[in-house]
Design a protein around this motif. Sequence first.
Motif, PDB file in Angstrom:
ATOM      1  N   GLY A 173      53.732  22.133   3.636  1.00  0.00           N
ATOM      2  CA  GLY A 173      53.666  21.041   4.598  1.00  0.00           C
ATOM      3  C   GLY A 173      53.978  21.494   6.009  1.00  0.00           C
ATOM      4  N   PHE A 174      53.585  20.697   6.964  1.00  0.00           N
ATOM      5  CA  PHE A 174      53.883  20.948   8.373  1.00  0.00           C
ATOM      6  C   PHE A 174      55.151  20.164   8.676  1.00  0.00           C
ATOM      7  CE2 PHE A 174      53.326  20.002  12.952  1.00  0.00           C
ATOM      8  CZ  PHE A 174      53.094  21.274  13.435  1.00  0.00           C
ATOM      9  N   ALA A 175      56.245  20.863   8.902  1.00  0.00           N
ATOM     10  CA  ALA A 175      57.554  20.216   9.017  1.00  0.00           C
ATOM     11  C   ALA A 175      57.592  19.197  10.152  1.00  0.00           C
ATOM     12  CB  ALA A 175      58.629  21.263   9.237  1.00  0.00           C
ATOM     13  N   ASP A 227      47.799  11.209   5.384  1.00  0.00           N
ATOM     14  CA  ASP A 227      48.705  11.463   4.262  1.00  0.00           C
ATOM     15  C   ASP A 227      49.171  12.896   4.368  1.00  0.00           C
ATOM     16  OD1 ASP A 227      50.135  11.627   1.951  1.00  0.00           O
ATOM     17  OD2 ASP A 227      48.686  10.502   0.762  1.00  0.00           O
ATOM     18  N   ILE A 228      50.431  13.073   4.680  1.00  0.00           N
ATOM     19  CA  ILE A 228      50.938  14.424   4.905  1.00  0.00           C
ATOM     20  C   ILE A 228      51.592  15.002   3.660  1.00  0.00           C
ATOM     21  CG2 ILE A 228      51.298  14.016   7.357  1.00  0.00           C
ATOM     22  CD1 ILE A 228      54.257  13.594   6.750  1.00  0.00           C
ATOM     23  N   ARG A 229      51.588  14.246   2.558  1.00  0.00           N
ATOM     24  CA  ARG A 229      52.210  14.753   1.333  1.00  0.00           C
ATOM     25  C   ARG A 229      51.345  15.841   0.711  1.00  0.00           C
ATOM     26  NH1 ARG A 229      52.643   9.400  -1.948  1.00  0.00           N
ATOM     27  NH2 ARG A 229      50.569   9.284  -1.010  1.00  0.00           N
ATOM     28  N   VAL A 230      51.999  16.821   0.123  1.00  0.00           N
ATOM     29  CA  VAL A 230      51.266  17.917  -0.522  1.00  0.00           C
ATOM     30  C   VAL A 230      50.479  17.416  -1.715  1.00  0.00           C
ATOM     31  CG1 VAL A 230      51.536  20.080  -1.774  1.00  0.00           C
ATOM     32  CG2 VAL A 230      52.889  19.664   0.284  1.00  0.00           C
ATOM     33  N   GLN A 231      51.103  16.584  -2.545  1.00  0.00           N
ATOM     34  CA  GLN A 231      50.450  16.105  -3.765  1.00  0.00           C
ATOM     35  C   GLN A 231      49.801  14.743  -3.535  1.00  0.00           C
ATOM     36  OE1 GLN A 231      50.012  17.867  -6.285  1.00  0.00           O
ATOM     37  NE2 GLN A 231      51.570  19.467  -6.294  1.00  0.00           N
ATOM     38  N   SER A 232      48.979  14.637  -2.516  1.00  0.00           N
ATOM     39  CA  SER A 232      48.326  13.362  -2.241  1.00  0.00           C
ATOM     40  C   SER A 232      46.912  13.367  -2.788  1.00  0.00           C
ATOM     41  CB  SER A 232      48.294  13.114  -0.732  1.00  0.00           C
ATOM     42  OG  SER A 232      47.550  14.140  -0.106  1.00  0.00           O
ATOM     43  N   LEU A 233      46.316  12.185  -2.898  1.00  0.00           N
ATOM     44  CA  LEU A 233      44.933  12.088  -3.350  1.00  0.00           C
ATOM     45  C   LEU A 233      44.028  12.697  -2.293  1.00  0.00           C
ATOM     46  CD1 LEU A 233      44.939   8.438  -4.737  1.00  0.00           C
ATOM     47  CD2 LEU A 233      45.018  10.570  -6.050  1.00  0.00           C
ATOM     48  N   ARG A 234      43.044  13.459  -2.729  1.00  0.00           N
ATOM     49  CA  ARG A 234      42.127  14.121  -1.806  1.00  0.00           C
ATOM     50  C   ARG A 234      40.725  13.548  -1.964  1.00  0.00           C
ATOM     51  NH1 ARG A 234      45.694  16.442   1.592  1.00  0.00           N
ATOM     52  NH2 ARG A 234      47.150  17.786   0.497  1.00  0.00           N
ATOM     53  N   PRO A 235      39.918  13.619  -0.946  1.00  0.00           N
ATOM     54  CA  PRO A 235      38.515  13.204  -1.078  1.00  0.00           C
ATOM     55  C   PRO A 235      37.746  14.220  -1.901  1.00  0.00           C
ATOM     56  CG  PRO A 235      38.914  14.147   1.074  1.00  0.00           C
ATOM     57  CD  PRO A 235      40.255  14.054   0.399  1.00  0.00           C
ATOM     58  N   ASP A 236      36.464  14.033  -1.997  1.00  0.00           N
ATOM     59  CA  ASP A 236      35.624  14.928  -2.813  1.00  0.00           C
ATOM     60  C   ASP A 236      35.351  16.195  -2.015  1.00  0.00           C
ATOM     61  OD1 ASP A 236      33.875  16.190  -4.461  1.00  0.00           O
ATOM     62  OD2 ASP A 236      32.253  14.733  -4.256  1.00  0.00           O
ATOM     63  N   TRP A 237      36.234  17.215  -2.215  1.00  0.00           N
ATOM     64  CA  TRP A 237      36.106  18.453  -1.457  1.00  0.00           C
ATOM     65  C   TRP A 237      34.844  19.237  -1.823  1.00  0.00           C
ATOM     66  CZ3 TRP A 237      39.356  18.235   2.339  1.00  0.00           C
ATOM     67  CH2 TRP A 237      40.591  17.592   2.177  1.00  0.00           C
ATOM     68  N   SER A 238      34.235  18.874  -2.942  1.00  0.00           N
ATOM     69  CA  SER A 238      33.037  19.614  -3.367  1.00  0.00           C
ATOM     70  C   SER A 238      31.798  19.161  -2.607  1.00  0.00           C
ATOM     71  CB  SER A 238      32.807  19.431  -4.877  1.00  0.00           C
ATOM     72  OG  SER A 238      32.548  18.071  -5.176  1.00  0.00           O
TER      73      SER A 238
END
Length: 255
Positions: free
Chosen positions: A6-8, A166-177
């Motif tokens: 994360g970016f502190a 959303d700055i959380r590491v374990q957040s939902l991500r969009p379709d990176w593919s």
Amino acid sequence: MGEIDGFAIPADRNPKGLPADLVFPWEQAAFVVNRSPYYKVENMDAVMRNIVLSLGDPNAVTAVMNGWNSAVSSLAKAVDGSGGQIGLETANERLAARWVGAAADSATAYVGRLVTATRTEKAAILKMHGKINELGAIVTSGYITNIAHVHNYAARLKDAEGVEYDIRVQSLRPDWSSTSMFALGKKLLGEFIDITEEVKEGIRSKLNDMEGQVNLIAGEIAAVEIPGGIDDTTVKDVESWQPRNPTGPPWGTPS
């Protein structure tokens, strides 16, 4: 994909009490930094840190300005008595009004030279004060511009992904593919890095020019000649201090 560091974000996001337009947008910056590895964009953390450090402490600019303001004010008081004080000019006028003779002439001439030197130095310091003000404006303007870019590109990236910040590491991500989303995100982040670099180069160029101007003024200040002391022999010769009727405020009757 694994986790992303994360970016502190500081617990106190404005520890130095800066104006709102100079408070760094930590959450938006974290959003951009944490997304960048998915778009194969490197060094975004360093880019953001450089923006944070690009101005240092804006309050320091104000502190420097206050120091030069104090110098100008002190010199003005010394010469013309600003602020209700008796300055060198008034003191010299009173001296000349009350005394004649070689010692008096020597003293008034010496104080006159002090007044001239002080006025010259004051003028140079005023010029330096102006340049420092310009310097602060250049750097602050660049910092504000970069802050606006952080806001802008974080918002554009968010809109492109269709997700909230959303700055959380374990957040939902969009379709990176998605090829189109990957291309757009990479393009946006690349633009952000390029425009940040342009701002930095613009500031560097202006500061280099300003450095030359400041050095010239510093030379003017250093060149001000401070008069040497009065001839002790003449000044201490009681016979060469001859009173005359005072023309200034009453202070007693010469004998």
